[in-house]
Write an enzyme that holds these catalytic residues in place. Structure first.
Site, PDB file in Angstrom:
ATOM      1  N   ASP A   1      73.644  54.450  44.085  1.00  0.00           N
ATOM      2  CA  ASP A   1      74.954  54.183  43.495  1.00  0.00           C
ATOM      3  C   ASP A   1      74.869  54.484  42.003  1.00  0.00           C
ATOM      4  OD1 ASP A   1      77.436  52.169  44.768  1.00  0.00           O
ATOM      5  OD2 ASP A   1      77.517  52.747  42.651  1.00  0.00           O
TER       6      ASP A   1
ATOM      7  N   ASN B   1      78.784  58.503  51.330  1.00  0.00           N
ATOM      8  CA  ASN B   1      79.949  57.623  51.358  1.00  0.00           C
ATOM      9  C   ASN B   1      80.634  57.442  50.005  1.00  0.00           C
ATOM     10  OD1 ASN B   1      81.417  54.938  52.115  1.00  0.00           O
ATOM     11  ND2 ASN B   1      79.928  54.317  50.560  1.00  0.00           N
TER      12      ASN B   1
ATOM     13  N   TYR C   1      92.981  63.022  46.431  1.00  0.00           N
ATOM     14  CA  TYR C   1      92.305  62.190  47.435  1.00  0.00           C
ATOM     15  C   TYR C   1      92.496  62.813  48.819  1.00  0.00           C
ATOM     16  CZ  TYR C   1      90.513  57.997  49.739  1.00  0.00           C
ATOM     17  OH  TYR C   1      89.769  57.125  50.497  1.00  0.00           O
TER      18      TYR C   1
ATOM     19  N   LYS D   1      89.525  64.498  51.087  1.00  0.00           N
ATOM     20  CA  LYS D   1      89.132  63.929  52.386  1.00  0.00           C
ATOM     21  C   LYS D   1      89.367  64.934  53.527  1.00  0.00           C
ATOM     22  CE  LYS D   1      87.659  59.987  50.775  1.00  0.00           C
ATOM     23  NZ  LYS D   1      86.222  59.712  50.729  1.00  0.00           N
TER      24      LYS D   1
ATOM     25  N   ILE E   1      90.742  49.639  54.460  1.00  0.00           N
ATOM     26  CA  ILE E   1      89.668  48.677  54.772  1.00  0.00           C
ATOM     27  C   ILE E   1      89.596  47.685  53.612  1.00  0.00           C
ATOM     28  CG2 ILE E   1      87.181  48.439  55.215  1.00  0.00           C
ATOM     29  CD1 ILE E   1      88.618  50.114  57.373  1.00  0.00           C
TER      30      ILE E   1
ATOM     31  N   THR F   1      88.195  46.320  50.918  1.00  0.00           N
ATOM     32  CA  THR F   1      87.078  46.513  49.973  1.00  0.00           C
ATOM     33  C   THR F   1      87.645  46.457  48.554  1.00  0.00           C
ATOM     34  OG1 THR F   1      87.366  48.899  49.717  1.00  0.00           O
ATOM     35  CG2 THR F   1      86.021  48.181  51.589  1.00  0.00           C
TER      36      THR F   1
END
Ligand SMILES: NC(=O)c1ccc[n+]([C@@H]2O[C@H](COP(=O)([O-])OP(=O)(O)OC[C@H]3O[C@@H](n4cnc5c(N)ncnc54)[C@H](O)[C@@H]3O)[C@@H](O)[C@H]2O)c1
Length: 243
Positions: free
Chosen positions: A28, A81, A147, A151, A180, A182
């Site tokens: 990360d 990811n 985005y 994707k 999701i 997060t």
């Protein structure tokens, strides 16, 4: 190895891999988040190391893969990811700076990761890669052109890589989650308060997904139980794109 493993879906997936007895490299750009994930895996009695990595930089991605192999001797599974949501704006109002940041972080990074992961996997006779796309990789949702473009690009790139290396024992798939729960989605909901109602209202199961629901699918895609699944973009979305 999990990129963006310091938060959200990446953290849950790193923990889910560890729970299966897999040694996990957490990568990360955020040191605190990455180290917290590693600590929580180690506290549960499993093995993990953190490698600070900006996935938009080739030298850092190469170092990440080298460190994984130096530490654990091989690289069996990679979950590419890491990603950012970027600004919400229409095509004409979108800034070039934002476009470059989102495309580099969400799409170029996936190519860079595979560029360095695949030679290692070929050398050892195989492996499994899962790339992070989104339902925004399957449909043109919302005013977020970079985005959506990034994707969709991840799915094309996943298919190309899957076909390139199908005979080398390497499977390459993508996951496509809807919203999701997060920090990334919390930030969107905090910025645009109506969004939660809209997101829940449009989902057939009338809820957000959980990071663990994505993590379990990634672990399964990497496992031998998914041994004939290759080049597939898997929706994890409560039926959203089936509508
Ligand atoms: N949360 C959702 O609803 C959702 C839905 C579909 C797809 N996704 C995708 O899932 C992925 C993870 O999202 P999340 O919701 O867990 O977000 P998050 O913000 O909780 O986690 C993203 C992680 O990526 C890291 N990161 C960002 N830029 C980086 C860089 N240049 N190098 C290395 N690491 C970097 C961040 O530090 C963070 O730890 C993203 O690619 C996102 O687009 C999320």
């Amino acid at each position: 190895m999990v990129t963006g493993g310091g938060s959200g879906i990446g953290r849950s997936t790193a923990i889910a891999f560890a729970a299966e007895g897999t040694k996990v490299v957490v990568a990360d750009i955020a040191v605190d988040g990455g180290e917290q994930t590693v600590q929580s895996i180690q506290d549960s009695g499993f093995e993990s190391v953190f490698v600070k990595t900006d996935v938009t930089r080739a030298d850092e991605v190469e170092n990440m893969v080298d460190k994984a192999v130096e530490t654990y001797g091989r690289l069996d599974f990679a979950f590419n990811n890491a990603g950012v949501e970027g600004d919400i704006a229409s095509v004409t109002r979108y800034s070039e700076e934002n476009w470059d940041q989102v495309i580099n972080t969400n799409l170029k990074s996936v190519w860079l990761c595979m560029k360095y992961e695949i030679p290692r996997m070929r050398k050892q006779g195989g492996g499994s890669i899962v790339n992070m796309s989104s339902t925004a990789g399957l449909t043109g949702v919302g005013p977020n052109p970079a985005y959506v473009g990034s994707k969709h690009g991840v799915i094309g790139l996943t298919k190309a890589a899957a076909l390139n290396y199908a005979k080398s024992g390497i499977r390459v798939n993508a996951v496509c989650p809807s919203a999701i729960h997060t920090p990334l989605v919390k930030h969107l909901i905090d910025t645009y308060p109506d969004m939660e109602k809209v997101v829940i209202g449009t989902n057939p199961m009338a809820r957000l997904g959980t990071p663990d629901e994505v993590a379990q699918a990634v672990v399964w895609l990497c496992s031998d139980a998914a041994s004939f699944i290759n080049g597939h973009p898997l929706s994890i979305d409560g039926g959203l794109v089936a509508q």
